[in-house]
Design a protein around this motif. Structure first.
Motif, PDB file in Angstrom:
ATOM      1  N   GLN A   2      -3.045  10.413   1.181  1.00  0.00           N
ATOM      2  CA  GLN A   2      -1.611  10.511   0.917  1.00  0.00           C
ATOM      3  C   GLN A   2      -0.982   9.126   0.746  1.00  0.00           C
ATOM      4  O   GLN A   2      -0.143   8.935  -0.125  1.00  0.00           O
ATOM      5  N   ASP A   3      -1.401   8.146   1.576  1.00  0.00           N
ATOM      6  CA  ASP A   3      -0.851   6.785   1.459  1.00  0.00           C
ATOM      7  C   ASP A   3      -1.144   6.186   0.086  1.00  0.00           C
ATOM      8  O   ASP A   3      -0.281   5.574  -0.528  1.00  0.00           O
ATOM      9  N   ALA A   4      -2.367   6.379  -0.392  1.00  0.00           N
ATOM     10  CA  ALA A   4      -2.737   5.839  -1.701  1.00  0.00           C
ATOM     11  C   ALA A   4      -1.932   6.513  -2.802  1.00  0.00           C
ATOM     12  O   ALA A   4      -1.478   5.850  -3.742  1.00  0.00           O
ATOM     13  N   GLU A   6       1.092   7.851  -2.507  1.00  0.00           N
ATOM     14  CA  GLU A   6       2.456   7.322  -2.418  1.00  0.00           C
ATOM     15  C   GLU A   6       2.537   5.908  -2.977  1.00  0.00           C
ATOM     16  O   GLU A   6       3.482   5.562  -3.677  1.00  0.00           O
ATOM     17  N   LEU A   7       1.530   5.106  -2.694  1.00  0.00           N
ATOM     18  CA  LEU A   7       1.482   3.746  -3.193  1.00  0.00           C
ATOM     19  C   LEU A   7       1.443   3.718  -4.712  1.00  0.00           C
ATOM     20  O   LEU A   7       2.194   2.980  -5.353  1.00  0.00           O
ATOM     21  N   ASP A  10       4.846   4.574  -6.030  1.00  0.00           N
ATOM     22  CA  ASP A  10       5.780   3.453  -5.883  1.00  0.00           C
ATOM     23  C   ASP A  10       5.513   2.365  -6.920  1.00  0.00           C
ATOM     24  O   ASP A  10       6.441   1.807  -7.504  1.00  0.00           O
ATOM     25  N   GLY A 121       2.664  -0.490   2.088  1.00  0.00           N
ATOM     26  CA  GLY A 121       1.677   0.583   2.105  1.00  0.00           C
ATOM     27  C   GLY A 121       0.292   0.079   1.752  1.00  0.00           C
ATOM     28  O   GLY A 121      -0.710   0.478   2.362  1.00  0.00           O
ATOM     29  N   ARG A 124      -1.166  -1.692   4.677  1.00  0.00           N
ATOM     30  CA  ARG A 124      -1.676  -0.742   5.672  1.00  0.00           C
ATOM     31  C   ARG A 124      -3.036  -0.203   5.241  1.00  0.00           C
ATOM     32  O   ARG A 124      -3.943  -0.066   6.057  1.00  0.00           O
ATOM     33  N   LEU A 125      -3.185   0.116   3.956  1.00  0.00           N
ATOM     34  CA  LEU A 125      -4.473   0.619   3.469  1.00  0.00           C
ATOM     35  C   LEU A 125      -5.576  -0.417   3.610  1.00  0.00           C
ATOM     36  O   LEU A 125      -6.699  -0.104   4.000  1.00  0.00           O
TER      37      LEU A 125
END
Length: 131
Positions: A2-4, A6-7, A10, A121, A124-125
């Motif tokens: 999910q983070d990737a 969202e990144l 963005d 983000g 963080r990854l």
């Protein structure tokens, strides 16, 4: 995960903002300060004509000309109120407006703030799972 996702969203939003700015300012003279003033506004989120004058050592008339160019290109909007600040205009879709996508809304932030969030983000990854 999910983070990737969202990144990537963005980053795509920031790319569309930059693409729209370049397309709108393609006819500007090479000495025009419009691209730099747009980046300044995107970076700060909301600026006044006085801040443009101070930041770029421009006269009020010079700042008015650059701001008028950005306004007519649809890149910025003038906020209501006495101070009359300027901010990045809401953008939907890509530079050609042919596909739907995230909206950059001048009421809640700027493209640079979204890019900063995207970079956080990515950090963080890259840092991996917390120990």
């Amino acid at each position: 995960g999910q983070d990737a996702h969202e990144l990537l969203g963005d980053l795509e939003t920031a790319r569309r903002l930059v693409s729209r700015a370049y397309a709108a300012l393609v006819d500007a003279r090479s000495t025009s300060r419009a691209p730099a003033v747009f980046a300044f506004i995107a970076g700060l989120g909301l600026v006044t004509r006085g801040e443009v004058c101070d930041g770029f050592k421009m006269t009020a008339a010079g700042a008015d000309g650059v701001l008028a160019k950005l306004l007519s290109a649809g890149l910025i909007v003038r906020r209501p109120g006495r101070a009359g600040g300027f901010c990045v205009a809401a953008v939907e879709g890509d530079a050609l407006g042919s596909s739907a996508g995230p909206v950059i809304d001048a009421r809640v932030g700027s493209g640079v703030e979204e890019l900063d969030a995207a970079m956080a983000g990515l950090d963080r990854l890259l840092a991996g799972p917390a120990a």
